[in-house]
Design an enzyme around this catalytic site. Structure first.
Site, mmCIF file in Angstrom:
data_model
loop_
_atom_site.group_PDB
_atom_site.id
_atom_site.type_symbol
_atom_site.label_atom_id
_atom_site.label_comp_id
_atom_site.label_asym_id
_atom_site.label_seq_id
_atom_site.Cartn_x
_atom_site.Cartn_y
_atom_site.Cartn_z
ATOM 1 N N CYS A 47 -0.367 -20.422 -62.379
ATOM 2 C CA CYS A 47 -1.514 -21.265 -61.776
ATOM 3 C C CYS A 47 -2.761 -20.287 -61.774
ATOM 4 O O CYS A 47 -2.588 -19.187 -61.301
ATOM 5 C CB CYS A 47 -1.427 -21.667 -60.443
ATOM 6 N N LYS A 87 7.767 -20.563 -64.190
ATOM 7 C CA LYS A 87 6.717 -21.125 -64.915
ATOM 8 C C LYS A 87 5.488 -20.022 -65.122
ATOM 9 O O LYS A 87 5.095 -19.803 -64.050
ATOM 10 C CB LYS A 87 6.313 -22.604 -64.734
ATOM 11 N N ASN A 150 4.892 -25.659 -72.801
ATOM 12 C CA ASN A 150 3.939 -26.383 -71.910
ATOM 13 C C ASN A 150 2.341 -25.960 -72.659
ATOM 14 O O ASN A 150 2.172 -25.191 -72.898
ATOM 15 C CB ASN A 150 3.641 -26.117 -70.550
ATOM 16 N N GLY A 151 1.681 -27.231 -72.486
ATOM 17 C CA GLY A 151 0.175 -27.227 -72.898
ATOM 18 C C GLY A 151 0.011 -28.165 -74.259
ATOM 19 O O GLY A 151 0.597 -28.044 -75.294
ATOM 20 N N ASP A 152 -0.865 -28.895 -73.796
ATOM 21 C CA ASP A 152 -1.323 -30.038 -74.722
ATOM 22 C C ASP A 152 -0.204 -31.121 -75.453
ATOM 23 O O ASP A 152 -0.431 -31.711 -76.166
ATOM 24 C CB ASP A 152 -2.033 -29.331 -76.158
ATOM 25 N N GLY A 174 2.244 -31.925 -68.828
ATOM 26 C CA GLY A 174 1.323 -31.926 -67.774
ATOM 27 C C GLY A 174 0.492 -32.843 -67.726
ATOM 28 O O GLY A 174 0.610 -34.098 -67.335
ATOM 29 N N ARG A 175 -0.881 -32.599 -67.999
ATOM 30 C CA ARG A 175 -1.906 -33.486 -67.941
ATOM 31 C C ARG A 175 -1.811 -34.736 -68.749
ATOM 32 O O ARG A 175 -2.292 -35.934 -68.554
ATOM 33 C CB ARG A 175 -3.454 -32.955 -68.435
#
Length: 178
Positions: A47, A87, A150-152, A174-175
């Site tokens: 984070c 993570k 993780n990511g995009d 995620g998003r």
């Protein structure tokens, strides 16, 4: 914060994500999560929020691997019956393979790697091209560790494609869920 840990029995298996830098508090939080019926504990060491980092939590752990390891060990002491995963990010200001090697040496059941550095936040595309190196390190250091990217990741089809192309075992959305 106890209200944030409530879940319905239909949600099993369910993993709680914690962060913190106080070993005693992490041990107690892990114990509580086991008593509440969680199936696993994931420690967020990626984070980038400044207030989280001020407490020596989240991405701060990348800068202090000894503290990070002690936090994982504290969670394991608090809930020895639960798997404890991590993570994290590729590094703090730059890609730091020594950090990834270190985390892999902890024999985690699962390691999720956000494929950006702390400095990059989410301002640049995730470095999915680097996942193959993460997998190589995993195969060398801890072949039993499941690697999630993780990511995009925008949806399930995208997750499947990224896993096939990179060789990771799974992907975290995620998003993209929003």
């Amino acid at each position: 914060l106890l209200i944030d840990l409530k879940f319905d029995p239909s949600e099993h298996p369910i993993v709680v994500q914690l962060f913190g830098s106080n070993e005693n508090a992490m041990e107690e939080a892990a114990r509580l999560c086991a008593e509440l019926g969680f199936d696993g504990i994931d420690i967020n060491m990626g984070c980038p929020d400044r207030s989280i980092e001020k407490s020596k939590s989240g991405a701060y752990c990348i800068k202090d691997p000894k503290l990070a390891k002690r936090i994982v060990e504290a969670a394991r002491r608090g809930a020895p019956q639960l798997p404890v995963s991590v993570k994290t990010r590729l590094g703090y200001n730059k890609v730091e393979w020594d950090w990834i090697r270190e985390v892999l040496s902890w024999s985690l059941p699962v390691l999720t790697v956000h494929l950006r550095t702390r400095k990059e936040m989410s301002l640049v595309p995730a470095h999915w091209d680097l996942m193959k190196k993460v997998i190589e390190l995993r195969n060398e250091i801890s072949p039993e560790t499941i690697i999630l990217g993780n990511g995009d990741v925008v949806d399930v089809d995208d997750a499947r494609r990224r896993c096939e192309e990179s060789g990771c075992d799974g992907a975290m959305i995620g998003r993209g869920i929003f």
